[in-house]
Design a protein around this motif. Structure first.
Motif, PDB file in Angstrom:
ATOM      1  N   PHE A  15       0.820  -1.205   0.000  1.00 36.42           N
ATOM      2  CA  PHE A  15       0.000   0.000   0.000  1.00 36.42           C
ATOM      3  C   PHE A  15       0.856   1.257   0.000  1.00 36.42           C
ATOM      4  N   ARG A  63      -2.723   8.585   0.448  1.00 36.98           N
ATOM      5  CA  ARG A  63      -2.756   7.246   1.020  1.00 36.98           C
ATOM      6  C   ARG A  63      -3.818   7.131   2.109  1.00 36.98           C
ATOM      7  N   PHE A  64      -4.046   8.225   2.839  1.00 34.71           N
ATOM      8  CA  PHE A  64      -5.099   8.270   3.836  1.00 34.71           C
ATOM      9  C   PHE A  64      -5.960   9.504   3.598  1.00 34.71           C
ATOM     10  N   ASP A 297      -0.607  -2.483  11.670  1.00 38.06           N
ATOM     11  CA  ASP A 297      -1.670  -2.888  10.751  1.00 38.06           C
ATOM     12  C   ASP A 297      -1.434  -4.300  10.237  1.00 38.06           C
ATOM     13  N   GLY A 349      -7.878  -1.306   7.689  1.00 35.81           N
ATOM     14  CA  GLY A 349      -6.786  -0.367   7.470  1.00 35.81           C
ATOM     15  C   GLY A 349      -7.121   1.040   7.895  1.00 35.81           C
ATOM     16  N   ARG A 350      -8.306   1.266   8.458  1.00 36.22           N
ATOM     17  CA  ARG A 350      -8.665   2.597   8.928  1.00 36.22           C
ATOM     18  C   ARG A 350      -7.832   2.970  10.145  1.00 36.22           C
ATOM     19  N   ARG A 365      -9.582   6.851   6.385  1.00 41.57           N
ATOM     20  CA  ARG A 365      -9.665   5.618   5.605  1.00 41.57           C
ATOM     21  C   ARG A 365      -8.543   5.609   4.572  1.00 41.57           C
ATOM     22  N   ARG A 366      -8.209   4.432   4.135  1.00 44.95           N
ATOM     23  CA  ARG A 366      -7.219   4.314   3.076  1.00 44.95           C
ATOM     24  C   ARG A 366      -7.824   4.804   1.769  1.00 44.95           C
ATOM     25  N   THR A 369     -10.782   3.263  -0.836  1.00 39.19           N
ATOM     26  CA  THR A 369     -11.715   2.325  -0.224  1.00 39.19           C
ATOM     27  C   THR A 369     -13.049   3.009   0.005  1.00 39.19           C
TER      28      THR A 369
END
Length: 386
Positions: A15, A63-64, A297, A349-350, A365-366, A369
């Motif tokens: 990721f 990424r986030f 993670d 992945g949050r 969130r990623r 998604t």
């Protein structure tokens, strides 16, 4: 309700591939204050008018992405047309309501539920996104929580709560019912953190110890209370600790300990054998100043919150910096913190981040998604997001 995606098998850290350019660019922009990639210099007159919703900031690939702020039931409840009209006509901001918690000291999340430990009210608040409810657990005598300060959750959604007053870990099932407790109060001086393996076979208690004594340690227990191993005492050598504050057990079973007084992360195998360490004191990228909490993670990446930088730094398992999320800010905008503390990552992945000054828990969130409904639509109220 959070829309959970099905995780596909992929190489570790995939990721975060391609982030080296982003990290290098941000390093040139803000090596000292760790504020991330931003078009507005820290401290400028326009700082309160601008906010960052994606990390890293454009033009880098995000990424986030900021998703929601969770403070009370209004943040996860569906808003009817009547409620929406009333809010518009009266100017009432549902997000201005007081948070249910008074001091969000620990977080745990799994399957759409966020657990927030609040020692000030001796409570654990549960934000149940699928059911759109907020409720409390750990309130039944004789197994009532008194001072919950750290939490962990296993693959069966069992919640492990470290109670600093009782000096033990209280274990609750997925329904919030008390199961058993672990830990010998006589072994602990000032317990600070708890971690658990995915299968629940190892329950780790972090004891920051006394100020003037070398009793700084980490103790691993089996569910039946049997002591498995100890790590410590106080010192600077590999395997020694200085004011340990928190720990996390990665998917592969590796135990990572936040050794805050030594400004490092130490890693150990399933038997407590020292493996490696990384970190140093400083005000630059990849270093630590006031590290507070640690989590990991599904890919083994390590997240560390720092109350001096007011951000969350994300590292590979071997200690290479990938990126960071958040920056210092008094304006209470998304991604801005004044007293960052608890963090956790769920199975989707949050990333969840608590701030004790602004009394908020934010969700990232990623990128790419599914997003949240209801909460994300209202997150922009009162200038928090567009």
């Amino acid at each position: 309700m959070f829309s959970h995606m099905h995780r596909k098998s992929r190489p570790a850290n995939s990721f975060f591939r391609g982030l080296s350019t982003a990290v290098a660019l941000c390093a040139l922009v803000s090596l000292t204050n760790l504020t991330g990639c931003s078009s507005t210099p820290a401290g400028s007159a326009e700082e309160d008018l601008q906010y960052q919703l994606a990390w890293p900031a454009p033009p880098e690939e995000p990424r986030f992405v900021f998703e929601a702020e969770l403070r009370n039931q209004s943040d996860i409840r569906d808003e009817s047309d009547e409620d929406r009209l009333k809010r518009i006509l009266t100017g009432h901001d549902k997000n201005s309501e007081q948070p249910v918690y008074r001091k969000p000291s620990a977080l745990a999340a799994r399957k759409g539920r966020l657990y927030v430990a609040d020692p000030h009210s001796a409570s654990i608040y549960v934000f149940d996104m699928p059911r759109r409810k907020v409720f409390q657990i750990g309130q039944r005598e004789p197994n009532r929580t008194r001072s919950p300060i750290s939490m962990a959750i296993d693959a069966q959604s069992r919640l492990y709560v470290l109670d600093s007053s009782a000096k033990k870990v209280m274990v609750f099932d997925s329904l919030g019912l008390f199961m058993f407790s672990v830990g010998n109060p006589g072994d602990l001086v000032k317990p600070a953190g708890v971690a658990v393996s995915r299968d629940g076979s190892r329950i780790v208690i972090v004891d920051r110890g006394s100020v003037d004594v070398d009793d700084h340690k980490v103790i691993a227990y089996a569910p039946d209370g049997k002591e498995l191993f100890r790590i410590g005492p106080r010192g600077t050598d590999p395997g020694q600790l200085n004011i340990p504050l928190d720990a996390t057990i990665a998917e592969d079973g590796t135990l990572h300990i936040l050794d805050s007084g030594n400004f490092r992360i130490q890693s150990f195998d399933e038997t407590g054998k020292f493996l490696s360490s990384f970190g140093s004191v400083g005000n630059g990228l990849g270093s630590f100043s006031r590290p507070r909490r640690i989590t990991s993670d599904a890919e083994g990446n390590i997240y560390v919150s720092d109350a001096s930088f007011n951000n969350v730094q994300i590292f590979t398992p071997d200690g290479s910096l990938l990126m960071w999320v958040g920056k210092a800010g008094i304006a209470n905008l998304p991604g801005q913190y004044a007293l960052i503390g608890a963090i956790t990552v769920d199975e989707t992945g949050r990333l969840y981040v608590a701030d004790q000054y602004h009394l908020k828990v934010e969700v990232f969130r990623r990128a790419g998604t599914g997003s949240v409904t209801g909460a994300s639509a209202r997150a922009g109220s009162a200038g928090r997001a567009p």
